[in-house]
Design a protein around this motif. Structure first.
Motif, PDB file in Angstrom:
ATOM      1  N   PRO A   1      -6.890   4.961   2.348  1.00  0.00           N
ATOM      2  CA  PRO A   1      -6.691   3.871   3.309  1.00  0.00           C
ATOM      3  C   PRO A   1      -6.986   2.522   2.667  1.00  0.00           C
ATOM      4  O   PRO A   1      -7.855   2.423   1.786  1.00  0.00           O
ATOM      5  N   GLY A   2      -6.254   1.495   3.102  1.00  0.00           N
ATOM      6  CA  GLY A   2      -6.447   0.158   2.555  1.00  0.00           C
ATOM      7  C   GLY A   2      -6.784  -0.844   3.646  1.00  0.00           C
ATOM      8  O   GLY A   2      -6.644  -0.573   4.843  1.00  0.00           O
ATOM      9  N   PHE A   3      -7.208  -2.025   3.228  1.00  0.00           N
ATOM     10  CA  PHE A   3      -7.571  -3.092   4.172  1.00  0.00           C
ATOM     11  C   PHE A   3      -6.340  -3.870   4.617  1.00  0.00           C
ATOM     12  O   PHE A   3      -5.411  -4.105   3.821  1.00  0.00           O
ATOM     13  N   ALA A   4      -6.336  -4.297   5.870  1.00  0.00           N
ATOM     14  CA  ALA A   4      -5.247  -5.125   6.396  1.00  0.00           C
ATOM     15  C   ALA A   4      -5.093  -6.388   5.560  1.00  0.00           C
ATOM     16  O   ALA A   4      -6.079  -6.986   5.122  1.00  0.00           O
ATOM     17  N   GLY A   5      -3.863  -6.754   5.326  1.00  0.00           N
ATOM     18  CA  GLY A   5      -3.575  -7.968   4.570  1.00  0.00           C
ATOM     19  C   GLY A   5      -3.587  -7.810   3.070  1.00  0.00           C
ATOM     20  O   GLY A   5      -3.299  -8.759   2.345  1.00  0.00           O
ATOM     21  N   GLU A   6      -3.914  -6.603   2.578  1.00  0.00           N
ATOM     22  CA  GLU A   6      -3.971  -6.399   1.131  1.00  0.00           C
ATOM     23  C   GLU A   6      -2.785  -5.610   0.596  1.00  0.00           C
ATOM     24  O   GLU A   6      -2.604  -5.523  -0.614  1.00  0.00           O
ATOM     25  N   GLY A   7      -1.983  -5.022   1.462  1.00  0.00           N
ATOM     26  CA  GLY A   7      -0.753  -4.360   1.046  1.00  0.00           C
ATOM     27  C   GLY A   7      -0.982  -3.057   0.301  1.00  0.00           C
ATOM     28  O   GLY A   7      -2.044  -2.437   0.372  1.00  0.00           O
ATOM     29  N   ARG A   8       0.036  -2.649  -0.437  1.00  0.00           N
ATOM     30  CA  ARG A   8      -0.006  -1.407  -1.220  1.00  0.00           C
ATOM     31  C   ARG A   8      -0.162  -1.756  -2.693  1.00  0.00           C
ATOM     32  O   ARG A   8       0.555  -2.613  -3.209  1.00  0.00           O
ATOM     33  N   TYR A   9      -1.083  -1.071  -3.363  1.00  0.00           N
ATOM     34  CA  TYR A   9      -1.206  -1.287  -4.804  1.00  0.00           C
ATOM     35  C   TYR A   9      -1.700  -0.020  -5.477  1.00  0.00           C
ATOM     36  O   TYR A   9      -2.328   0.839  -4.865  1.00  0.00           O
ATOM     37  N   PHE A  10      -1.365   0.091  -6.752  1.00  0.00           N
ATOM     38  CA  PHE A  10      -1.749   1.229  -7.577  1.00  0.00           C
ATOM     39  C   PHE A  10      -3.027   0.916  -8.342  1.00  0.00           C
ATOM     40  O   PHE A  10      -3.278  -0.245  -8.698  1.00  0.00           O
ATOM     41  N   GLU A  11      -3.792   1.955  -8.623  1.00  0.00           N
ATOM     42  CA  GLU A  11      -4.959   1.848  -9.489  1.00  0.00           C
ATOM     43  C   GLU A  11      -4.811   2.876 -10.603  1.00  0.00           C
ATOM     44  O   GLU A  11      -4.732   4.073 -10.348  1.00  0.00           O
ATOM     45  N   PHE A  12      -4.748   2.385 -11.835  1.00  0.00           N
ATOM     46  CA  PHE A  12      -4.557   3.251 -12.998  1.00  0.00           C
ATOM     47  C   PHE A  12      -5.406   2.738 -14.145  1.00  0.00           C
ATOM     48  O   PHE A  12      -5.338   1.563 -14.496  1.00  0.00           O
ATOM     49  N   GLN A  13      -6.215   3.616 -14.708  1.00  0.00           N
ATOM     50  CA  GLN A  13      -7.125   3.240 -15.802  1.00  0.00           C
ATOM     51  C   GLN A  13      -7.951   2.012 -15.429  1.00  0.00           C
ATOM     52  O   GLN A  13      -8.151   1.093 -16.238  1.00  0.00           O
ATOM     53  N   SER A  14      -8.413   1.997 -14.171  1.00  0.00           N
ATOM     54  CA  SER A  14      -9.250   0.920 -13.628  1.00  0.00           C
ATOM     55  C   SER A  14      -8.512  -0.412 -13.506  1.00  0.00           C
ATOM     56  O   SER A  14      -9.139  -1.451 -13.255  1.00  0.00           O
TER      57      SER A  14
ATOM     58  N   LEU B   1      -5.582  -2.653 -11.479  1.00  0.00           N
ATOM     59  CA  LEU B   1      -4.889  -2.730 -10.199  1.00  0.00           C
ATOM     60  C   LEU B   1      -3.511  -3.330 -10.407  1.00  0.00           C
ATOM     61  O   LEU B   1      -3.377  -4.412 -10.992  1.00  0.00           O
ATOM     62  N   ILE B   2      -2.484  -2.624  -9.946  1.00  0.00           N
ATOM     63  CA  ILE B   2      -1.098  -3.084 -10.084  1.00  0.00           C
ATOM     64  C   ILE B   2      -0.461  -3.095  -8.698  1.00  0.00           C
ATOM     65  O   ILE B   2      -0.168  -2.031  -8.139  1.00  0.00           O
ATOM     66  N   PRO B   3      -0.250  -4.260  -8.101  1.00  0.00           N
ATOM     67  CA  PRO B   3       0.369  -4.317  -6.776  1.00  0.00           C
ATOM     68  C   PRO B   3       1.784  -3.731  -6.778  1.00  0.00           C
ATOM     69  O   PRO B   3       2.515  -3.854  -7.771  1.00  0.00           O
ATOM     70  N   ALA B   4       2.146  -3.097  -5.671  1.00  0.00           N
ATOM     71  CA  ALA B   4       3.511  -2.578  -5.508  1.00  0.00           C
ATOM     72  C   ALA B   4       4.393  -3.744  -5.092  1.00  0.00           C
ATOM     73  O   ALA B   4       4.814  -3.876  -3.941  1.00  0.00           O
ATOM     74  N   SER B   5       4.672  -4.600  -6.059  1.00  0.00           N
ATOM     75  CA  SER B   5       5.364  -5.869  -5.820  1.00  0.00           C
ATOM     76  C   SER B   5       6.452  -6.081  -6.861  1.00  0.00           C
ATOM     77  O   SER B   5       6.325  -5.644  -8.020  1.00  0.00           O
TER      78      SER B   5
ATOM     79  N   ARG C   1       5.486   4.729 -13.723  1.00  0.00           N
ATOM     80  CA  ARG C   1       6.920   5.003 -13.600  1.00  0.00           C
ATOM     81  C   ARG C   1       7.219   5.838 -12.358  1.00  0.00           C
ATOM     82  O   ARG C   1       6.376   6.547 -11.834  1.00  0.00           O
ATOM     83  N   THR C   2       8.482   5.730 -11.923  1.00  0.00           N
ATOM     84  CA  THR C   2       9.043   6.554 -10.851  1.00  0.00           C
ATOM     85  C   THR C   2       8.218   6.423  -9.568  1.00  0.00           C
ATOM     86  O   THR C   2       7.791   7.405  -8.966  1.00  0.00           O
ATOM     87  N   VAL C   3       8.040   5.179  -9.152  1.00  0.00           N
ATOM     88  CA  VAL C   3       7.252   4.896  -7.945  1.00  0.00           C
ATOM     89  C   VAL C   3       8.101   4.929  -6.671  1.00  0.00           C
ATOM     90  O   VAL C   3       7.560   4.897  -5.561  1.00  0.00           O
ATOM     91  N   GLU C   4       9.431   5.013  -6.805  1.00  0.00           N
ATOM     92  CA  GLU C   4      10.321   4.751  -5.674  1.00  0.00           C
ATOM     93  C   GLU C   4      10.235   5.753  -4.525  1.00  0.00           C
ATOM     94  O   GLU C   4      10.342   5.374  -3.349  1.00  0.00           O
TER      95      GLU C   4
ATOM     96  N   LEU D   1      13.289  -1.668  -2.296  1.00  0.00           N
ATOM     97  CA  LEU D   1      13.203  -2.899  -1.509  1.00  0.00           C
ATOM     98  C   LEU D   1      11.845  -3.063  -0.836  1.00  0.00           C
ATOM     99  O   LEU D   1      11.491  -4.155  -0.394  1.00  0.00           O
ATOM    100  N   SER D   2      11.051  -1.978  -0.786  1.00  0.00           N
ATOM    101  CA  SER D   2       9.681  -2.103  -0.281  1.00  0.00           C
ATOM    102  C   SER D   2       8.853  -3.017  -1.169  1.00  0.00           C
ATOM    103  O   SER D   2       7.804  -3.513  -0.751  1.00  0.00           O
ATOM    104  N   LEU D   3       9.314  -3.251  -2.403  1.00  0.00           N
ATOM    105  CA  LEU D   3       8.583  -4.122  -3.329  1.00  0.00           C
ATOM    106  C   LEU D   3       8.611  -5.591  -2.892  1.00  0.00           C
ATOM    107  O   LEU D   3       7.950  -6.435  -3.499  1.00  0.00           O
ATOM    108  N   PHE D   4       9.363  -5.893  -1.842  1.00  0.00           N
ATOM    109  CA  PHE D   4       9.341  -7.250  -1.291  1.00  0.00           C
ATOM    110  C   PHE D   4       8.156  -7.443  -0.341  1.00  0.00           C
ATOM    111  O   PHE D   4       7.845  -8.556   0.054  1.00  0.00           O
ATOM    112  N   ALA D   5       7.494  -6.349   0.032  1.00  0.00           N
ATOM    113  CA  ALA D   5       6.350  -6.422   0.944  1.00  0.00           C
ATOM    114  C   ALA D   5       5.214  -7.236   0.320  1.00  0.00           C
ATOM    115  O   ALA D   5       4.971  -7.142  -0.882  1.00  0.00           O
TER     116      ALA D   5
END
Length: 313
Positions: free
Chosen positions: A51-64, A66-70, A91-94, A275-279
Protein backbone atom coordinates in the motif's frame (compact mmCIF):
# COMPACT_ATOMS: atom_id res chain seq x y z
CA UNK A 1 5.45 18.51 -0.90
CA UNK A 2 1.84 18.98 0.25
CA UNK A 3 -1.02 17.44 -1.74
CA UNK A 4 -2.26 20.85 -2.85
CA UNK A 5 1.22 21.78 -4.06
CA UNK A 6 1.53 18.43 -5.82
CA UNK A 7 -1.72 18.88 -7.70
CA UNK A 8 -0.73 22.42 -8.67
CA UNK A 9 2.42 20.99 -10.24
CA UNK A 10 0.60 18.36 -12.35
CA UNK A 11 2.12 18.18 -15.80
CA UNK A 12 -0.16 19.98 -18.16
CA UNK A 13 -0.38 21.62 -21.54
CA UNK A 14 -3.08 23.26 -23.60
CA UNK A 15 -4.07 19.74 -24.62
CA UNK A 16 -5.06 18.61 -21.11
CA UNK A 17 -7.38 19.78 -18.35
CA UNK A 18 -7.24 18.03 -14.97
CA UNK A 19 -10.72 17.49 -13.52
CA UNK A 20 -12.12 15.75 -10.44
CA UNK A 21 -13.38 12.19 -10.93
CA UNK A 22 -15.70 12.26 -7.93
CA UNK A 23 -13.64 9.47 -6.38
CA UNK A 24 -11.02 9.31 -3.66
CA UNK A 25 -7.54 7.97 -4.42
CA UNK A 26 -7.15 4.27 -3.68
CA UNK A 27 -4.40 1.89 -2.64
CA UNK A 28 -4.14 -1.79 -1.77
CA UNK A 29 -5.64 -3.12 1.46
CA UNK A 30 -2.70 -5.48 1.89
CA UNK A 31 0.55 -6.65 0.33
CA UNK A 32 0.75 -8.62 -2.93
CA UNK A 33 3.69 -11.00 -3.29
CA UNK A 34 4.35 -12.88 -6.54
CA UNK A 35 7.44 -14.44 -8.14
CA UNK A 36 8.10 -16.00 -11.52
CA UNK A 37 10.21 -16.31 -14.63
CA UNK A 38 10.75 -13.24 -16.78
CA UNK A 39 10.15 -13.07 -20.53
CA UNK A 40 13.31 -11.50 -21.92
CA UNK A 41 16.10 -12.46 -19.49
CA UNK A 42 14.62 -15.80 -18.48
CA UNK A 43 15.60 -15.14 -14.87
CA UNK A 44 13.31 -15.38 -11.85
CA UNK A 45 12.25 -12.19 -10.09
CA UNK A 46 10.14 -11.48 -7.02
CA UNK A 47 7.65 -8.64 -6.66
CA UNK A 48 5.98 -7.25 -3.55
CA UNK A 49 3.34 -4.54 -4.04
CA UNK A 50 2.68 -2.57 -0.85
CA UNK A 51 0.00 0.00 0.00
CA UNK A 52 1.11 3.56 -0.72
CA UNK A 53 0.31 7.04 0.57
CA UNK A 54 -2.22 9.29 -1.18
CA UNK A 55 -0.62 11.78 -3.50
CA UNK A 56 2.56 9.76 -3.98
CA UNK A 57 1.45 7.61 -6.93
CA UNK A 58 3.01 4.35 -8.07
CA UNK A 59 6.74 3.76 -7.93
CA UNK A 60 9.22 0.90 -8.01
CA UNK A 61 11.89 0.13 -5.44
CA UNK A 62 14.92 -1.77 -6.71
CA UNK A 63 18.33 -2.07 -5.05
CA UNK A 64 17.18 0.61 -2.58
CA UNK A 65 16.55 3.01 -5.49
CA UNK A 66 13.11 4.55 -6.05
CA UNK A 67 11.94 4.79 -9.67
CA UNK A 68 8.53 6.42 -10.22
CA UNK A 69 6.20 4.77 -12.74
CA UNK A 70 6.37 7.92 -14.84
CA UNK A 71 7.04 8.78 -18.46
CA UNK A 72 9.99 10.84 -17.17
CA UNK A 73 11.88 7.59 -16.59
CA UNK A 74 10.68 5.56 -19.59
CA UNK A 75 13.40 4.58 -22.06
CA UNK A 76 13.15 2.99 -25.48
CA UNK A 77 13.67 -0.76 -25.38
CA UNK A 78 12.66 -3.55 -27.76
CA UNK A 79 9.38 -5.38 -27.13
CA UNK A 80 8.72 -3.95 -23.66
CA UNK A 81 8.54 -0.78 -21.58
CA UNK A 82 11.58 -0.05 -19.42
CA UNK A 83 12.00 2.41 -16.57
CA UNK A 84 15.52 3.72 -15.86
CA UNK A 85 17.10 5.86 -13.17
CA UNK A 86 20.69 6.30 -11.97
CA UNK A 87 21.88 3.32 -14.04
CA UNK A 88 19.19 0.93 -12.77
CA UNK A 89 16.60 -0.57 -15.10
CA UNK A 90 13.23 -2.25 -14.60
CA UNK A 91 11.93 -3.99 -17.72
CA UNK A 92 8.51 -5.21 -18.86
CA UNK A 93 6.48 -3.10 -16.45
CA UNK A 94 3.45 -2.74 -18.75
CA UNK A 95 1.29 -5.70 -17.65
CA UNK A 96 1.55 -4.92 -13.94
CA UNK A 97 0.92 -1.21 -14.51
CA UNK A 98 -2.02 -2.01 -16.79
CA UNK A 99 -3.68 -4.01 -14.02
CA UNK A 100 -3.00 -1.33 -11.39
CA UNK A 101 -4.37 1.45 -13.60
CA UNK A 102 -7.46 -0.52 -14.59
CA UNK A 103 -8.24 -1.54 -11.02
CA UNK A 104 -7.72 1.96 -9.68
CA UNK A 105 -4.72 1.23 -7.46
CA UNK A 106 -3.50 4.81 -7.62
CA UNK A 107 -0.76 4.68 -5.00
CA UNK A 108 1.57 1.78 -4.22
CA UNK A 109 5.18 0.78 -3.68
CA UNK A 110 6.40 -1.98 -6.01
CA UNK A 111 9.44 -3.69 -4.53
CA UNK A 112 11.21 -5.91 -7.05
CA UNK A 113 14.33 -8.03 -6.80
CA UNK A 114 16.16 -10.66 -8.83
CA UNK A 115 17.92 -13.71 -7.45
CA UNK A 116 21.27 -12.04 -8.20
CA UNK A 117 21.72 -9.29 -5.63
CA UNK A 118 24.34 -7.58 -7.81
CA UNK A 119 22.04 -6.99 -10.81
CA UNK A 120 21.50 -3.41 -11.91
CA UNK A 121 18.65 -4.54 -14.16
CA UNK A 122 15.54 -6.51 -13.29
CA UNK A 123 12.37 -7.58 -15.07
CA UNK A 124 8.78 -8.04 -13.92
CA UNK A 125 7.65 -11.71 -14.18
CA UNK A 126 5.64 -12.63 -17.26
CA UNK A 127 3.42 -15.40 -15.75
CA UNK A 128 1.06 -16.57 -18.54
CA UNK A 129 1.73 -13.50 -20.71
CA UNK A 130 -1.38 -11.62 -19.59
CA UNK A 131 -2.38 -9.43 -16.62
CA UNK A 132 -4.59 -12.11 -15.02
CA UNK A 133 -2.17 -12.97 -12.20
CA UNK A 134 -2.02 -9.32 -11.13
CA UNK A 135 -5.80 -8.86 -11.34
CA UNK A 136 -6.39 -11.95 -9.22
CA UNK A 137 -3.84 -10.80 -6.63
CA UNK A 138 -5.40 -7.32 -6.42
CA UNK A 139 -8.85 -8.84 -5.99
CA UNK A 140 -7.57 -11.15 -3.27
CA UNK A 141 -6.09 -8.41 -1.05
CA UNK A 142 -8.67 -5.76 -1.97
CA UNK A 143 -8.42 -1.98 -2.10
CA UNK A 144 -8.99 0.84 0.35
CA UNK A 145 -9.01 4.64 0.39
CA UNK A 146 -5.45 5.95 0.40
CA UNK A 147 -4.42 8.40 3.12
CA UNK A 148 -1.50 10.79 2.95
CA UNK A 149 1.26 10.93 5.56
CA UNK A 150 -0.90 13.25 7.68
CA UNK A 151 -3.89 10.88 7.60
CA UNK A 152 -5.94 12.79 5.02
CA UNK A 153 -7.61 11.38 1.91
CA UNK A 154 -7.25 12.97 -1.53
CA UNK A 155 -9.54 13.42 -4.49
CA UNK A 156 -8.58 11.59 -7.68
CA UNK A 157 -8.14 13.75 -10.76
CA UNK A 158 -8.24 12.70 -14.41
CA UNK A 159 -6.63 14.30 -17.49
CA UNK A 160 -9.27 15.32 -20.05
CA UNK A 161 -8.10 15.80 -23.62
CA UNK A 162 -9.14 19.23 -24.94
CA UNK A 163 -8.36 18.84 -28.64
CA UNK A 164 -7.40 16.12 -31.12
CA UNK A 165 -3.85 14.80 -30.89
CA UNK A 166 -1.93 12.33 -33.03
CA UNK A 167 1.50 10.75 -33.33
CA UNK A 168 2.80 8.88 -36.38
CA UNK A 169 5.60 6.46 -37.17
CA UNK A 170 5.59 5.22 -40.75
CA UNK A 171 2.22 3.46 -41.15
CA UNK A 172 1.55 3.29 -37.39
CA UNK A 173 -0.40 5.92 -35.49
CA UNK A 174 -2.18 6.83 -32.28
CA UNK A 175 -4.96 9.41 -32.31
CA UNK A 176 -6.62 10.94 -29.25
CA UNK A 177 -10.07 12.49 -29.66
CA UNK A 178 -11.87 14.53 -26.97
CA UNK A 179 -14.56 12.48 -25.26
CA UNK A 180 -16.64 12.53 -22.08
CA UNK A 181 -15.43 9.02 -21.21
CA UNK A 182 -12.42 6.81 -21.79
CA UNK A 183 -12.71 4.67 -24.89
CA UNK A 184 -10.02 2.62 -26.62
CA UNK A 185 -10.01 1.37 -30.21
CA UNK A 186 -7.08 -0.71 -31.39
CA UNK A 187 -6.12 -2.22 -34.73
CA UNK A 188 -3.31 -4.53 -35.80
CA UNK A 189 -2.36 -5.83 -39.24
CA UNK A 190 -0.22 -8.87 -40.06
CA UNK A 191 -0.88 -9.49 -43.76
CA UNK A 192 1.87 -12.13 -43.99
CA UNK A 193 0.42 -14.10 -41.07
CA UNK A 194 -3.05 -15.22 -42.19
CA UNK A 195 -4.10 -16.60 -38.80
CA UNK A 196 -3.75 -13.09 -37.33
CA UNK A 197 -4.43 -10.83 -40.30
CA UNK A 198 -6.16 -7.50 -39.62
CA UNK A 199 -8.01 -7.19 -36.31
CA UNK A 200 -9.86 -4.39 -34.53
CA UNK A 201 -11.10 -4.23 -30.95
CA UNK A 202 -12.89 -1.44 -29.08
CA UNK A 203 -13.72 -1.13 -25.39
CA UNK A 204 -14.63 1.30 -22.66
CA UNK A 205 -12.35 1.59 -19.66
CA UNK A 206 -14.77 0.23 -17.07
CA UNK A 207 -13.41 -2.03 -14.35
CA UNK A 208 -15.52 -5.07 -15.28
CA UNK A 209 -14.88 -4.56 -19.00
CA UNK A 210 -11.13 -4.77 -18.44
CA UNK A 211 -11.41 -7.93 -16.37
CA UNK A 212 -13.79 -9.68 -18.76
CA UNK A 213 -12.39 -8.66 -22.11
CA UNK A 214 -8.76 -7.51 -21.80
CA UNK A 215 -6.87 -8.74 -18.72
CA UNK A 216 -6.55 -12.39 -19.76
CA UNK A 217 -5.28 -11.69 -23.30
CA UNK A 218 -1.72 -12.97 -23.69
CA UNK A 219 1.34 -11.61 -25.40
CA UNK A 220 1.97 -13.12 -28.84
CA UNK A 221 4.80 -13.65 -31.27
CA UNK A 222 5.46 -14.97 -34.76
CA UNK A 223 7.21 -18.34 -34.74
CA UNK A 224 9.45 -17.51 -37.70
CA UNK A 225 10.83 -14.49 -35.79
CA UNK A 226 11.72 -16.35 -32.58
CA UNK A 227 15.28 -17.31 -33.56
CA UNK A 228 16.09 -13.75 -34.61
CA UNK A 229 14.70 -12.30 -31.36
CA UNK A 230 16.65 -14.76 -29.23
CA UNK A 231 19.77 -13.94 -31.22
CA UNK A 232 19.19 -10.31 -30.21
CA UNK A 233 19.10 -11.31 -26.54
CA UNK A 234 15.30 -11.16 -26.24
CA UNK A 235 12.57 -13.63 -25.11
CA UNK A 236 15.10 -15.95 -23.44
CA UNK A 237 12.34 -16.95 -21.04
CA UNK A 238 9.63 -17.18 -23.69
CA UNK A 239 7.70 -20.43 -24.08
CA UNK A 240 4.34 -21.82 -25.12
CA UNK A 241 3.30 -21.35 -21.48
CA UNK A 242 3.69 -17.57 -21.42
CA UNK A 243 2.83 -16.49 -24.96
CA UNK A 244 0.63 -17.49 -27.86
CA UNK A 245 2.78 -18.34 -30.87
CA UNK A 246 1.63 -18.13 -34.47
CA UNK A 247 3.36 -19.58 -37.53
CA UNK A 248 3.07 -17.96 -40.94
CA UNK A 249 2.29 -21.32 -42.56
CA UNK A 250 0.87 -23.46 -39.73
CA UNK A 251 -1.21 -20.95 -37.79
CA UNK A 252 -1.46 -21.01 -34.00
CA UNK A 253 0.92 -23.51 -32.40
CA UNK A 254 -0.67 -23.52 -28.93
CA UNK A 255 -4.42 -23.11 -29.28
CA UNK A 256 -7.06 -22.50 -28.18
CA UNK A 257 -7.09 -18.70 -28.06
CA UNK A 258 -9.00 -17.07 -25.23
CA UNK A 259 -10.59 -14.67 -27.74
CA UNK A 260 -10.66 -14.83 -31.53
CA UNK A 261 -8.91 -11.44 -31.54
CA UNK A 262 -6.65 -12.07 -28.54
CA UNK A 263 -3.55 -10.44 -30.11
CA UNK A 264 -5.42 -7.18 -30.65
CA UNK A 265 -6.84 -7.24 -27.13
CA UNK A 266 -3.34 -7.73 -25.75
CA UNK A 267 -2.25 -4.57 -27.56
CA UNK A 268 -5.00 -2.76 -25.64
CA UNK A 269 -3.66 -4.24 -22.39
CA UNK A 270 -0.19 -2.91 -23.25
CA UNK A 271 -1.58 0.49 -24.25
CA UNK A 272 -3.32 0.91 -20.89
CA UNK A 273 -0.13 -0.01 -19.05
CA UNK A 274 2.02 2.36 -21.09
CA UNK A 275 -0.38 5.31 -20.89
CA UNK A 276 -0.62 4.83 -17.12
CA UNK A 277 2.85 6.43 -17.08
CA UNK A 278 1.09 9.79 -17.46
CA UNK A 279 -0.26 9.39 -13.91
CA UNK A 280 1.11 11.82 -11.32
CA UNK A 281 0.57 12.18 -7.58
CA UNK A 282 -2.09 9.45 -7.51
CA UNK A 283 -4.08 10.86 -10.42
CA UNK A 284 -5.49 8.83 -13.31
CA UNK A 285 -2.92 8.18 -16.01
CA UNK A 286 -5.02 7.14 -19.01
CA UNK A 287 -6.52 10.30 -20.56
CA UNK A 288 -10.27 10.80 -20.73
CA UNK A 289 -10.49 10.59 -24.50
CA UNK A 290 -11.19 8.17 -27.33
CA UNK A 291 -7.73 6.78 -28.06
CA UNK A 292 -7.38 5.04 -31.42
CA UNK A 293 -4.22 3.03 -32.05
CA UNK A 294 -3.23 1.26 -35.27
CA UNK A 295 -0.13 -0.94 -35.42
CA UNK A 296 1.08 0.75 -32.26
CA UNK A 297 3.79 -0.35 -29.87
CA UNK A 298 5.60 0.71 -26.72
CA UNK A 299 7.71 3.41 -28.38
CA UNK A 300 4.72 5.00 -30.10
CA UNK A 301 2.74 4.85 -26.86
CA UNK A 302 5.55 6.73 -25.10
CA UNK A 303 5.59 9.34 -27.88
CA UNK A 304 1.87 9.88 -27.35
CA UNK A 305 2.33 10.49 -23.61
CA UNK A 306 5.15 12.93 -24.26
CA UNK A 307 2.90 14.85 -26.64
CA UNK A 308 0.22 14.93 -23.94
CA UNK A 309 2.85 16.51 -21.71
CA UNK A 310 3.51 19.19 -24.35
CA UNK A 311 6.85 17.72 -25.42
CA UNK A 312 7.51 17.68 -29.16
CA UNK A 313 8.54 14.26 -30.48
Amino acid sequence: MSLSAAFNSLKSSNLISWKPTGKLQQTLAGCIELAGKTLHTGKVSKVKVWPGFAGEGRYFEFQSKLIPASIDFARESPLCTTLCKDGYKIRTVEHLLSALEAKGVDNCIIQIQSLDSEDSEVEVPIFDGSASAWIEAIEQVGRKVALDRCGNNAEKLAPYLNEPLHVLRNDSFIVGLPSSEVRITCGIDFPKVPAIGCQWFSSSFLDDSYEKHIASSRTFCIYEEVEHMRGAGLIKGGSLDNAIVCSVTKGWLNPPLRFHDEPCRHKVLDLIGDLSLFAQYGSQGFPVAHVVSFKGGHSLNADFIRRLSGINV
